[in-house]
Design a protein around this motif. Structure first.
Motif, PDB file in Angstrom:
ATOM      1  N   ARG A  66     -11.833  -8.683   5.580  1.00 29.35           N
ATOM      2  CA  ARG A  66     -10.555  -9.339   5.851  1.00 29.35           C
ATOM      3  C   ARG A  66      -9.514  -8.522   5.117  1.00 29.35           C
ATOM      4  NH1 ARG A  66     -14.200 -11.716   7.963  1.00 29.35           N
ATOM      5  NH2 ARG A  66     -14.381 -13.937   8.495  1.00 29.35           N
ATOM      6  N   ARG A  67      -8.442  -8.112   5.804  1.00 24.71           N
ATOM      7  CA  ARG A  67      -7.533  -7.130   5.243  1.00 24.71           C
ATOM      8  C   ARG A  67      -6.076  -7.589   5.342  1.00 24.71           C
ATOM      9  NH1 ARG A  67     -10.673  -2.593   4.575  1.00 24.71           N
ATOM     10  NH2 ARG A  67      -8.899  -1.231   4.106  1.00 24.71           N
ATOM     11  N   THR A  68      -5.218  -6.916   4.580  1.00 26.20           N
ATOM     12  CA  THR A  68      -3.769  -7.052   4.685  1.00 26.20           C
ATOM     13  C   THR A  68      -3.200  -5.688   5.042  1.00 26.20           C
ATOM     14  OG1 THR A  68      -3.588  -8.884   3.142  1.00 26.20           O
ATOM     15  CG2 THR A  68      -1.645  -7.503   3.393  1.00 26.20           C
ATOM     16  N   TRP A  69      -2.311  -5.686   6.032  1.00 27.70           N
ATOM     17  CA  TRP A  69      -1.686  -4.451   6.504  1.00 27.70           C
ATOM     18  C   TRP A  69      -0.222  -4.412   6.069  1.00 27.70           C
ATOM     19  CZ3 TRP A  69      -5.591  -6.856   8.942  1.00 27.70           C
ATOM     20  CH2 TRP A  69      -6.626  -6.078   9.450  1.00 27.70           C
ATOM     21  N   VAL A  70       0.252  -3.201   5.762  1.00 27.49           N
ATOM     22  CA  VAL A  70       1.652  -2.984   5.418  1.00 27.49           C
ATOM     23  C   VAL A  70       2.159  -1.787   6.199  1.00 27.49           C
ATOM     24  CG1 VAL A  70       3.291  -2.387   3.614  1.00 27.49           C
ATOM     25  CG2 VAL A  70       1.420  -3.951   3.104  1.00 27.49           C
ATOM     26  N   ALA A  71       3.185  -2.018   7.013  1.00 29.42           N
ATOM     27  CA  ALA A  71       3.903  -0.924   7.663  1.00 29.42           C
ATOM     28  C   ALA A  71       5.098  -0.574   6.793  1.00 29.42           C
ATOM     29  CB  ALA A  71       4.355  -1.332   9.064  1.00 29.42           C
ATOM     30  N   SER A  74       7.290 -10.707   6.449  1.00 26.42           N
ATOM     31  CA  SER A  74       5.896 -10.986   6.739  1.00 26.42           C
ATOM     32  C   SER A  74       5.768 -11.603   8.116  1.00 26.42           C
ATOM     33  CB  SER A  74       5.326 -11.936   5.681  1.00 26.42           C
ATOM     34  OG  SER A  74       4.052 -12.406   6.053  1.00 26.42           O
ATOM     35  N   SER A  75       4.599 -11.374   8.733  1.00 26.27           N
ATOM     36  CA  SER A  75       4.315 -12.021  10.010  1.00 26.27           C
ATOM     37  C   SER A  75       4.031 -13.506   9.838  1.00 26.27           C
ATOM     38  CB  SER A  75       3.111 -11.348  10.682  1.00 26.27           C
ATOM     39  OG  SER A  75       1.953 -11.466   9.864  1.00 26.27           O
ATOM     40  N   ASP A  76       3.824 -13.961   8.600  1.00 27.27           N
ATOM     41  CA  ASP A  76       3.599 -15.374   8.326  1.00 27.27           C
ATOM     42  C   ASP A  76       4.897 -16.142   8.563  1.00 27.27           C
ATOM     43  OD1 ASP A  76       3.179 -17.899   7.297  1.00 27.27           O
ATOM     44  OD2 ASP A  76       2.198 -17.218   5.475  1.00 27.27           O
ATOM     45  N   VAL A 130       6.833   6.872 -10.162  1.00 26.33           N
ATOM     46  CA  VAL A 130       7.189   7.141  -8.764  1.00 26.33           C
ATOM     47  C   VAL A 130       8.708   7.101  -8.644  1.00 26.33           C
ATOM     48  CG1 VAL A 130       7.008   6.329  -6.385  1.00 26.33           C
ATOM     49  CG2 VAL A 130       5.035   6.191  -7.909  1.00 26.33           C
ATOM     50  N   ALA A 131       9.278   8.126  -8.055  1.00 25.50           N
ATOM     51  CA  ALA A 131      10.730   8.229  -7.968  1.00 25.50           C
ATOM     52  C   ALA A 131      11.318   7.029  -7.240  1.00 25.50           C
ATOM     53  CB  ALA A 131      11.122   9.519  -7.243  1.00 25.50           C
ATOM     54  N   PRO A 132      12.386   6.422  -7.785  1.00 27.42           N
ATOM     55  CA  PRO A 132      12.995   5.267  -7.121  1.00 27.42           C
ATOM     56  C   PRO A 132      13.467   5.620  -5.716  1.00 27.42           C
ATOM     57  CG  PRO A 132      13.863   5.544  -9.345  1.00 27.42           C
ATOM     58  CD  PRO A 132      13.071   6.775  -9.029  1.00 27.42           C
ATOM     59  N   SER A 133      13.253   4.700  -4.797  1.00 29.00           N
ATOM     60  CA  SER A 133      13.666   4.910  -3.419  1.00 29.00           C
ATOM     61  C   SER A 133      13.753   3.559  -2.737  1.00 29.00           C
ATOM     62  CB  SER A 133      12.661   5.799  -2.682  1.00 29.00           C
ATOM     63  OG  SER A 133      13.019   5.945  -1.321  1.00 29.00           O
ATOM     64  N   GLY A 134      14.522   3.505  -1.665  1.00 35.71           N
ATOM     65  CA  GLY A 134      14.531   2.301  -0.859  1.00 35.71           C
ATOM     66  C   GLY A 134      13.351   2.287   0.095  1.00 35.71           C
ATOM     67  N   TRP A 135      12.970   1.081   0.525  1.00 37.34           N
ATOM     68  CA  TRP A 135      11.826   0.931   1.421  1.00 37.34           C
ATOM     69  C   TRP A 135      12.034  -0.240   2.362  1.00 37.34           C
ATOM     70  CZ3 TRP A 135       8.287   4.691   1.229  1.00 37.34           C
ATOM     71  CH2 TRP A 135       8.191   5.445   0.059  1.00 37.34           C
ATOM     72  N   ASP A 136      11.490  -0.112   3.548  1.00 40.17           N
ATOM     73  CA  ASP A 136      11.306  -1.244   4.447  1.00 40.17           C
ATOM     74  C   ASP A 136       9.807  -1.497   4.547  1.00 40.17           C
ATOM     75  OD1 ASP A 136      14.006  -1.760   5.184  1.00 40.17           O
ATOM     76  OD2 ASP A 136      13.949  -0.062   6.580  1.00 40.17           O
ATOM     77  N   LEU A 137       9.405  -2.737   4.264  1.00 42.46           N
ATOM     78  CA  LEU A 137       8.002  -3.122   4.290  1.00 42.46           C
ATOM     79  C   LEU A 137       7.821  -4.311   5.223  1.00 42.46           C
ATOM     80  CD1 LEU A 137       7.459  -3.181   0.419  1.00 42.46           C
ATOM     81  CD2 LEU A 137       6.810  -1.319   1.946  1.00 42.46           C
ATOM     82  N   VAL A 138       6.830  -4.218   6.109  1.00 47.69           N
ATOM     83  CA  VAL A 138       6.464  -5.335   6.968  1.00 47.69           C
ATOM     84  C   VAL A 138       4.982  -5.608   6.736  1.00 47.69           C
ATOM     85  CG1 VAL A 138       6.212  -6.180   9.327  1.00 47.69           C
ATOM     86  CG2 VAL A 138       8.255  -4.889   8.670  1.00 47.69           C
ATOM     87  N   VAL A 139       4.661  -6.856   6.445  1.00 48.37           N
ATOM     88  CA  VAL A 139       3.335  -7.248   5.994  1.00 48.37           C
ATOM     89  C   VAL A 139       2.665  -8.144   7.028  1.00 48.37           C
ATOM     90  CG1 VAL A 139       2.080  -8.516   4.201  1.00 48.37           C
ATOM     91  CG2 VAL A 139       4.090  -7.136   3.594  1.00 48.37           C
TER      92      VAL A 139
END
Length: 375
Positions: free
Chosen positions: A50-55, A68-70, A105-114
């Protein structure tokens, strides 16, 4: 449609472009070694299927978004400078990004979808799966030169310092380091690891996880109280951590609560090595009674089981399980049962019949690979 397709489409719908990558990490079940990790002892977890995915995609404006898709979660947007102020569900992924920054880790912006398929609050480390997937995604897409222990440490720091749950490193290490078909023998002091083949298929055995659906929150006081008692017991015994204590000294403690808490840790540490020996000898069916002994210790000495879980353990064993015990932090969650394949259906039926509101759910789990890049 696969979970990989789901998270990819969700990312594209949210942001109007393809992600830089998609990563996943598994939940885990700890075969034996409960509450030994925060006492610098040994644990024997395995990753589950059972896994969790992150785009993920990198941004250049210092903004970090997570959704999140939740349907029960709200999207969150913040800045790199405010990641450690995250609360609620977003504290897990955003705290991990913050911890990676603290690790260099160098600071940066991110878009995360879980997108997660590890049941929440069931003792299967849904939080560690999320943290591990985010850690691998951000580190790899940043080009950071961090090994998997460093990624595990970032997930643990997120949970300790941002979420506020005083967990050990076992869950994140299992999610990042486990191999298919094997458990991970982890020394939580030295961080030395060894893959230990479970041999379930050859022995015609299966593992059921019975979710009591009694939910817990490790940021609540029960887990912290147990951990504090372990620290106090080690201090009373004059040892750095309870992994260094011996049973005779523990039995001499004058405080009954500290004695029982320490006795669980010391005997559980011994049970880890007993199980490893059985697996190395190709005798996995004999692990069952050791699981039952662990349950008795967790119930009576560490006091983290609950009546609903106790009833499921009894039902599983009465229906033919070789052994069963509560897994995870305790105070609810799931039961692990080692079962001969011929008895899997009988055990599942018996456990589903245990009264509850809502009633328990039963899943067979298989030892799976750790975190990886999927796209």
């Amino acid at each position: 449609m696969s979970a990989l397709d789901d998270v990819r489409r969700a990312f594209t719908a949210a942001h109007g472009h393809e992600p830089d990558g998609i990563f996943s990490a598994p939940g885990r079940v700890n075969l034996i070694g409960e509450h030994t990790d925060h006492n610098e002892g040994h644990v024997l977890p395995f990753a589950i299927d059972r896994r969790t995915w992150v785009a993920v995609a990198r941004r250049t404006d210092g903004t970090v978004t997570v959704c999140s898709s939740d349907p029960g979660t709200q999207p969150v947007s913040t800045t790199v400078g405010a990641l450690d102020e995250a609360t609620g569900w977003a504290a897990y992924p955003l705290g991990t990004v913050w911890a990676l920054g603290e690790a260099g880790v160098a600071p940066s912006g991110w878009d995360l979808v879980v997108h997660g398929e590890v049941p929440l609050g069931a003792g299967l480390s849904s939080s560690a799966a999320l943290e591990s997937a985010v850690a691998l995604a951000v580190a790899e897409c940043s080009g950071a030169d961090l090994d998997r222990f460093a990624l595990a440490a970032a997930g643990r720091r997120a949970e300790n310092d941002v979420v506020g749950a005083p967990v050990g490193i076992m869950d994140q290490a299992a999610s990042l380091l486990c191999r298919e078909g094997s458990a991970l023998l982890l020394d939580c002091r030295s961080m030395a690891t060894e893959d230990v083949a479970l041999g379930l298929e050859d022995a015609d055995l299966g593992i059921l996880v019975i979710d009591s659906r009694v939910r817990h929150d490790l940021a609540d006081g029960g887990y912290a109280d147990r951990r504090a008692a372990c620290v106090a017991a080690a201090a009373a015994l004059g040892v750095p951590a309870l992994r260094d204590a011996d049973l005779a000294a523990v039995e001499g403690l004058g405080d009954d609560v500290l004695r029982r808490r320490a006795r669980h840790v010391v005997t559980e540490q011994a049970r880890v090595h007993e199980v490893v020996g059985l697996l190395r000898a190709g005798r996995p069916a004999e692990v069952g009674p050791v699981l039952s002994a662990s349950q008795a210790s967790l119930r009576d000495d560490f006091a983290v089981s609950v009546p609903e879980v106790d009833a499921l353990v009894t039902a599983a064993e009465d229906a033919g399980a070789l052994g069963a015990r509560i897994v995870g932090g305790g105070f609810g969650g799931s039961v692990l049962a080692l079962v001969r394949r011929a008895s899997l259906d009988d055990v599942a039926v018996a456990c589903r019949a245990v009264p509850g509101d809502p009633g328990p759910t039963v899943r067979e789990v298989a030892p799976a690979p750790g975190a990886r890049r999927d796209l």
